[in-house]
Motif scaffolding. Structure first.
Motif, PDB file in Angstrom:
ATOM      1  N   ARG A 299      40.838  46.009  51.853  1.00 53.81           N
ATOM      2  CA  ARG A 299      42.281  45.817  52.092  1.00 53.81           C
ATOM      3  C   ARG A 299      42.579  44.510  52.803  1.00 53.81           C
ATOM      4  NH1 ARG A 299      43.908  51.118  55.133  1.00 53.81           N
ATOM      5  NH2 ARG A 299      41.786  50.769  55.871  1.00 53.81           N
ATOM      6  N   PHE A 300      41.716  44.117  53.727  1.00 52.53           N
ATOM      7  CA  PHE A 300      41.978  42.881  54.494  1.00 52.53           C
ATOM      8  C   PHE A 300      40.959  41.796  54.156  1.00 52.53           C
ATOM      9  CE2 PHE A 300      43.291  46.584  57.043  1.00 52.53           C
ATOM     10  CZ  PHE A 300      44.665  46.375  57.006  1.00 52.53           C
ATOM     11  N   ALA A 301      40.261  41.971  53.049  1.00 55.32           N
ATOM     12  CA  ALA A 301      39.243  40.987  52.660  1.00 55.32           C
ATOM     13  C   ALA A 301      39.910  39.724  52.124  1.00 55.32           C
ATOM     14  CB  ALA A 301      38.346  41.589  51.587  1.00 55.32           C
ATOM     15  N   PRO A 302      39.308  38.553  52.380  1.00 56.16           N
ATOM     16  CA  PRO A 302      39.885  37.319  51.868  1.00 56.16           C
ATOM     17  C   PRO A 302      39.957  37.326  50.339  1.00 56.16           C
ATOM     18  CG  PRO A 302      37.779  36.913  52.985  1.00 56.16           C
ATOM     19  CD  PRO A 302      38.086  38.349  53.152  1.00 56.16           C
ATOM     20  N   ALA A 303      41.097  36.871  49.825  1.00 57.80           N
ATOM     21  CA  ALA A 303      41.295  36.865  48.372  1.00 57.80           C
ATOM     22  C   ALA A 303      41.288  35.432  47.862  1.00 57.80           C
ATOM     23  CB  ALA A 303      42.620  37.539  48.027  1.00 57.80           C
ATOM     24  N   HIS A 304      41.022  35.299  46.595  1.00 55.40           N
ATOM     25  CA  HIS A 304      40.940  33.975  45.978  1.00 55.40           C
ATOM     26  C   HIS A 304      41.248  34.149  44.493  1.00 55.40           C
ATOM     27  CE1 HIS A 304      39.617  29.864  45.481  1.00 55.40           C
ATOM     28  NE2 HIS A 304      38.719  30.216  44.579  1.00 55.40           N
ATOM     29  N   THR A 305      41.803  33.108  43.893  1.00 55.26           N
ATOM     30  CA  THR A 305      42.078  33.164  42.458  1.00 55.26           C
ATOM     31  C   THR A 305      41.054  32.320  41.725  1.00 55.26           C
ATOM     32  OG1 THR A 305      44.429  33.404  42.899  1.00 55.26           O
ATOM     33  CG2 THR A 305      43.803  32.758  40.666  1.00 55.26           C
ATOM     34  N   ILE A 306      40.415  32.902  40.741  1.00 49.22           N
ATOM     35  CA  ILE A 306      39.443  32.134  39.966  1.00 49.22           C
ATOM     36  C   ILE A 306      39.906  32.064  38.503  1.00 49.22           C
ATOM     37  CG2 ILE A 306      37.492  32.700  41.451  1.00 49.22           C
ATOM     38  CD1 ILE A 306      36.588  34.726  39.398  1.00 49.22           C
ATOM     39  N   THR A 307      39.488  31.015  37.840  1.00 50.61           N
ATOM     40  CA  THR A 307      39.833  30.836  36.430  1.00 50.61           C
ATOM     41  C   THR A 307      38.624  31.224  35.595  1.00 50.61           C
ATOM     42  OG1 THR A 307      41.276  29.012  37.040  1.00 50.61           O
ATOM     43  CG2 THR A 307      40.672  29.190  34.710  1.00 50.61           C
ATOM     44  N   VAL A 308      38.832  32.090  34.633  1.00 53.52           N
ATOM     45  CA  VAL A 308      37.714  32.573  33.823  1.00 53.52           C
ATOM     46  C   VAL A 308      37.752  31.938  32.438  1.00 53.52           C
ATOM     47  CG1 VAL A 308      37.642  34.747  35.077  1.00 53.52           C
ATOM     48  CG2 VAL A 308      38.983  34.586  32.980  1.00 53.52           C
ATOM     49  N   VAL A 309      36.726  32.205  31.660  1.00 59.41           N
ATOM     50  CA  VAL A 309      36.640  31.662  30.306  1.00 59.41           C
ATOM     51  C   VAL A 309      37.916  32.014  29.544  1.00 59.41           C
ATOM     52  CG1 VAL A 309      35.370  31.789  28.129  1.00 59.41           C
ATOM     53  CG2 VAL A 309      34.140  31.865  30.302  1.00 59.41           C
ATOM     54  N   GLY A 310      38.514  31.012  28.925  1.00 65.63           N
ATOM     55  CA  GLY A 310      39.762  31.255  28.203  1.00 65.63           C
ATOM     56  C   GLY A 310      40.974  30.835  29.016  1.00 65.63           C
TER      57      GLY A 310
END
Lengths: 148, 75
Positions: free
Chosen positions: A67-78
Protein backbone atom coordinates in the motif's frame (compact mmCIF):
# COMPACT_ATOMS: atom_id res chain seq x y z
CA UNK A 1 26.39 -21.78 -12.15
CA UNK A 2 25.30 -23.66 -15.26
CA UNK A 3 21.60 -23.89 -16.12
CA UNK A 4 19.80 -25.49 -19.05
CA UNK A 5 17.87 -23.10 -21.28
CA UNK A 6 14.11 -23.44 -21.54
CA UNK A 7 12.09 -24.25 -24.64
CA UNK A 8 9.58 -21.51 -25.39
CA UNK A 9 6.97 -21.65 -28.12
CA UNK A 10 5.92 -18.98 -30.57
CA UNK A 11 2.20 -18.47 -30.47
CA UNK A 12 2.28 -17.37 -34.10
CA UNK A 13 4.69 -18.93 -36.57
CA UNK A 14 7.11 -16.64 -38.35
CA UNK A 15 6.69 -16.42 -42.13
CA UNK A 16 10.45 -16.78 -42.55
CA UNK A 17 13.54 -18.40 -40.94
CA UNK A 18 12.32 -21.88 -41.88
CA UNK A 19 9.14 -21.29 -39.86
CA UNK A 20 10.43 -22.31 -36.44
CA UNK A 21 7.86 -23.03 -33.75
CA UNK A 22 10.06 -22.70 -30.71
CA UNK A 23 13.41 -21.46 -29.47
CA UNK A 24 15.63 -21.76 -26.45
CA UNK A 25 15.17 -19.05 -23.83
CA UNK A 26 17.45 -18.28 -20.89
CA UNK A 27 15.57 -18.82 -17.65
CA UNK A 28 16.38 -19.82 -14.08
CA UNK A 29 14.36 -21.29 -11.24
CA UNK A 30 14.39 -18.69 -8.51
CA UNK A 31 13.02 -18.46 -4.99
CA UNK A 32 11.48 -15.20 -3.76
CA UNK A 33 11.57 -14.98 0.05
CA UNK A 34 9.96 -12.50 2.41
CA UNK A 35 10.16 -13.57 6.04
CA UNK A 36 8.87 -17.15 6.28
CA UNK A 37 6.84 -16.84 3.07
CA UNK A 38 8.27 -17.81 -0.27
CA UNK A 39 7.37 -18.47 -3.87
CA UNK A 40 9.32 -20.43 -6.46
CA UNK A 41 9.08 -19.63 -10.15
CA UNK A 42 10.78 -19.78 -13.51
CA UNK A 43 12.30 -16.34 -14.20
CA UNK A 44 13.16 -15.43 -17.77
CA UNK A 45 16.43 -13.58 -18.23
CA UNK A 46 15.48 -10.27 -19.83
CA UNK A 47 18.36 -7.98 -20.76
CA UNK A 48 15.90 -5.27 -21.86
CA UNK A 49 14.23 -5.12 -18.48
CA UNK A 50 15.74 -2.51 -16.16
CA UNK A 51 14.49 -4.32 -13.08
CA UNK A 52 13.47 -7.69 -11.76
CA UNK A 53 9.76 -7.82 -12.38
CA UNK A 54 7.43 -10.26 -10.64
CA UNK A 55 3.66 -10.69 -10.88
CA UNK A 56 1.47 -8.90 -8.33
CA UNK A 57 0.24 -12.33 -7.27
CA UNK A 58 3.73 -13.18 -6.02
CA UNK A 59 3.54 -10.16 -3.68
CA UNK A 60 0.24 -11.56 -2.41
CA UNK A 61 1.79 -15.00 -1.93
CA UNK A 62 4.65 -13.39 0.03
CA UNK A 63 2.09 -11.39 2.07
CA UNK A 64 3.82 -8.15 1.15
CA UNK A 65 1.97 -4.95 2.00
CA UNK A 66 2.46 -2.73 -1.05
CA UNK A 67 0.00 0.00 0.00
CA UNK A 68 2.80 2.45 0.79
CA UNK A 69 5.46 0.95 -1.47
CA UNK A 70 7.20 3.29 -3.92
CA UNK A 71 5.54 3.23 -7.33
CA UNK A 72 7.03 3.80 -10.75
CA UNK A 73 5.79 3.75 -14.33
CA UNK A 74 7.63 1.56 -16.78
CA UNK A 75 7.23 1.26 -20.54
CA UNK A 76 6.86 -2.26 -21.86
CA UNK A 77 7.24 -3.81 -25.30
CA UNK A 78 4.73 -2.16 -27.60
CA UNK A 79 4.88 1.16 -25.74
CA UNK A 80 2.25 0.57 -23.07
CA UNK A 81 2.94 2.14 -19.70
CA UNK A 82 2.44 0.08 -16.59
CA UNK A 83 2.59 1.02 -12.92
CA UNK A 84 4.78 -1.17 -10.75
CA UNK A 85 5.63 -1.05 -7.04
CA UNK A 86 8.93 -1.84 -5.41
CA UNK A 87 9.68 -3.90 -2.33
CA UNK A 88 12.81 -5.41 -0.83
CA UNK A 89 12.85 -9.18 -0.76
CA UNK A 90 15.46 -11.94 -0.77
CA UNK A 91 16.07 -13.91 -3.93
CA UNK A 92 17.69 -17.32 -4.08
CA UNK A 93 19.20 -19.23 -6.96
CA UNK A 94 19.48 -22.91 -6.13
CA UNK A 95 22.12 -24.96 -7.74
CA UNK A 96 23.42 -28.36 -6.63
CA UNK A 97 26.78 -26.89 -5.72
CA UNK A 98 26.11 -23.37 -4.55
CA UNK A 99 22.81 -21.85 -3.46
CA UNK A 100 23.05 -18.06 -3.60
CA UNK A 101 20.83 -15.64 -1.70
CA UNK A 102 20.81 -11.89 -2.00
CA UNK A 103 18.51 -9.13 -0.81
CA UNK A 104 17.35 -6.59 -3.34
CA UNK A 105 14.47 -4.42 -4.47
CA UNK A 106 12.21 -5.93 -7.09
CA UNK A 107 9.20 -4.53 -8.96
CA UNK A 108 5.75 -6.04 -8.74
CA UNK A 109 3.28 -5.41 -11.54
CA UNK A 110 0.56 -6.82 -13.78
CA UNK A 111 2.81 -9.29 -15.54
CA UNK A 112 2.25 -13.01 -15.80
CA UNK A 113 5.85 -14.06 -16.16
CA UNK A 114 8.80 -13.55 -13.86
CA UNK A 115 11.45 -11.39 -15.53
CA UNK A 116 15.06 -11.30 -14.34
CA UNK A 117 16.31 -7.88 -15.42
CA UNK A 118 19.32 -5.68 -14.77
CA UNK A 119 19.11 -3.80 -11.46
CA UNK A 120 19.05 -6.16 -8.51
CA UNK A 121 19.69 -9.11 -10.82
CA UNK A 122 21.96 -9.26 -13.84
CA UNK A 123 24.11 -6.41 -12.51
CA UNK A 124 25.45 -8.91 -9.96
CA UNK A 125 26.41 -11.66 -12.41
CA UNK A 126 28.61 -12.44 -15.34
CA UNK A 127 26.15 -13.81 -17.88
CA UNK A 128 26.82 -16.12 -20.82
CA UNK A 129 24.17 -17.54 -23.11
CA UNK A 130 24.88 -20.44 -25.46
CA UNK A 131 21.63 -21.28 -27.23
CA UNK A 132 23.22 -23.85 -29.54
CA UNK A 133 24.34 -25.95 -26.59
CA UNK A 134 21.21 -24.93 -24.64
CA UNK A 135 23.21 -23.60 -21.71
CA UNK A 136 23.11 -20.51 -19.57
CA UNK A 137 25.95 -19.55 -17.25
CA UNK A 138 25.56 -17.13 -14.35
CA UNK A 139 28.69 -16.39 -12.35
CA UNK A 140 28.21 -14.18 -9.27
CA UNK A 141 30.27 -10.98 -9.25
CA UNK A 142 32.02 -9.58 -6.20
CA UNK A 143 29.35 -6.90 -5.82
CA UNK A 144 26.57 -9.45 -5.13
CA UNK A 145 25.02 -8.41 -1.79
CA UNK A 146 24.98 -11.91 -0.35
CA UNK A 147 22.29 -12.57 2.28
CA UNK A 148 22.48 -15.18 5.03
CA UNK B 1 27.76 -39.44 -24.86
CA UNK B 2 28.51 -38.63 -28.48
CA UNK B 3 27.21 -35.56 -30.28
CA UNK B 4 24.37 -37.38 -32.10
CA UNK B 5 23.15 -38.95 -28.86
CA UNK B 6 23.20 -35.51 -27.19
CA UNK B 7 21.21 -33.94 -30.05
CA UNK B 8 18.69 -36.80 -29.95
CA UNK B 9 18.28 -36.44 -26.20
CA UNK B 10 17.76 -32.68 -26.54
CA UNK B 11 15.31 -33.10 -29.39
CA UNK B 12 13.27 -35.60 -27.40
CA UNK B 13 13.33 -33.32 -24.36
CA UNK B 14 12.23 -30.34 -26.45
CA UNK B 15 9.43 -32.31 -28.12
CA UNK B 16 8.14 -33.50 -24.75
CA UNK B 17 8.15 -29.97 -23.34
CA UNK B 18 6.52 -28.52 -26.45
CA UNK B 19 3.72 -31.07 -26.22
CA UNK B 20 3.09 -29.96 -22.63
CA UNK B 21 3.32 -26.25 -23.49
CA UNK B 22 0.70 -26.66 -26.21
CA UNK B 23 -1.54 -28.49 -23.78
CA UNK B 24 -1.36 -25.78 -21.11
CA UNK B 25 -1.44 -22.55 -23.15
CA UNK B 26 -2.85 -19.65 -21.14
CA UNK B 27 -2.47 -21.54 -17.85
CA UNK B 28 -0.27 -21.20 -14.80
CA UNK B 29 1.48 -24.50 -14.25
CA UNK B 30 3.49 -26.16 -11.49
CA UNK B 31 6.46 -28.02 -12.95
CA UNK B 32 8.27 -30.88 -11.27
CA UNK B 33 11.73 -29.75 -10.16
CA UNK B 34 13.36 -31.34 -13.22
CA UNK B 35 10.88 -29.39 -15.39
CA UNK B 36 9.68 -32.51 -17.20
CA UNK B 37 6.19 -32.98 -15.72
CA UNK B 38 3.26 -30.67 -15.02
CA UNK B 39 2.07 -31.45 -11.49
CA UNK B 40 -0.79 -28.95 -11.35
CA UNK B 41 -2.37 -26.22 -13.48
CA UNK B 42 -4.76 -23.33 -12.87
CA UNK B 43 -6.07 -20.14 -14.44
CA UNK B 44 -4.15 -17.85 -12.10
CA UNK B 45 -1.05 -17.93 -9.95
CA UNK B 46 -2.71 -18.01 -6.53
CA UNK B 47 -5.22 -20.68 -7.58
CA UNK B 48 -2.28 -22.74 -8.76
CA UNK B 49 -0.77 -22.71 -5.27
CA UNK B 50 -4.15 -23.72 -3.83
CA UNK B 51 -4.45 -26.57 -6.32
CA UNK B 52 -0.89 -27.70 -5.58
CA UNK B 53 -1.63 -27.70 -1.84
CA UNK B 54 -4.83 -29.67 -2.49
CA UNK B 55 -2.71 -32.28 -4.28
CA UNK B 56 -0.40 -32.50 -1.28
CA UNK B 57 2.51 -30.59 -2.80
CA UNK B 58 4.68 -28.33 -0.67
CA UNK B 59 6.07 -24.98 -1.80
CA UNK B 60 9.54 -26.21 -2.69
CA UNK B 61 8.26 -29.25 -4.58
CA UNK B 62 7.39 -27.39 -7.75
CA UNK B 63 8.34 -24.43 -9.95
CA UNK B 64 5.63 -22.13 -11.27
CA UNK B 65 5.43 -20.74 -14.80
CA UNK B 66 2.83 -19.01 -16.91
CA UNK B 67 2.46 -20.52 -20.39
CA UNK B 68 1.60 -17.95 -23.05
CA UNK B 69 -1.83 -18.38 -24.57
CA UNK B 70 -2.80 -18.19 -28.23
CA UNK B 71 -1.39 -14.92 -29.60
CA UNK B 72 -0.32 -14.01 -26.09
CA UNK B 73 2.89 -12.43 -24.95
CA UNK B 74 4.66 -11.67 -21.72
CA UNK B 75 2.25 -8.93 -20.63
Amino acid sequence: MLFPTTTATFTNRFPAFGRPTFRQMPAVNIYAHYGPAFDFGLAYIDTMSDVILLPDSVAQKLKLDLRFAPAHTITVVGGSQVVVQFAEITLELRHPRTPIRWTTEVAFGPTQRWLFGHFGGLEFFHFTLDTVNEELILAPRENLPVAE
Amino acid sequence: MDQIARWTERENRNKARLALLNQYMGKHVAWSLDMTKVLAAADDHLSLHEEAARLGLKGGDYVTEYIDGEGGHIW
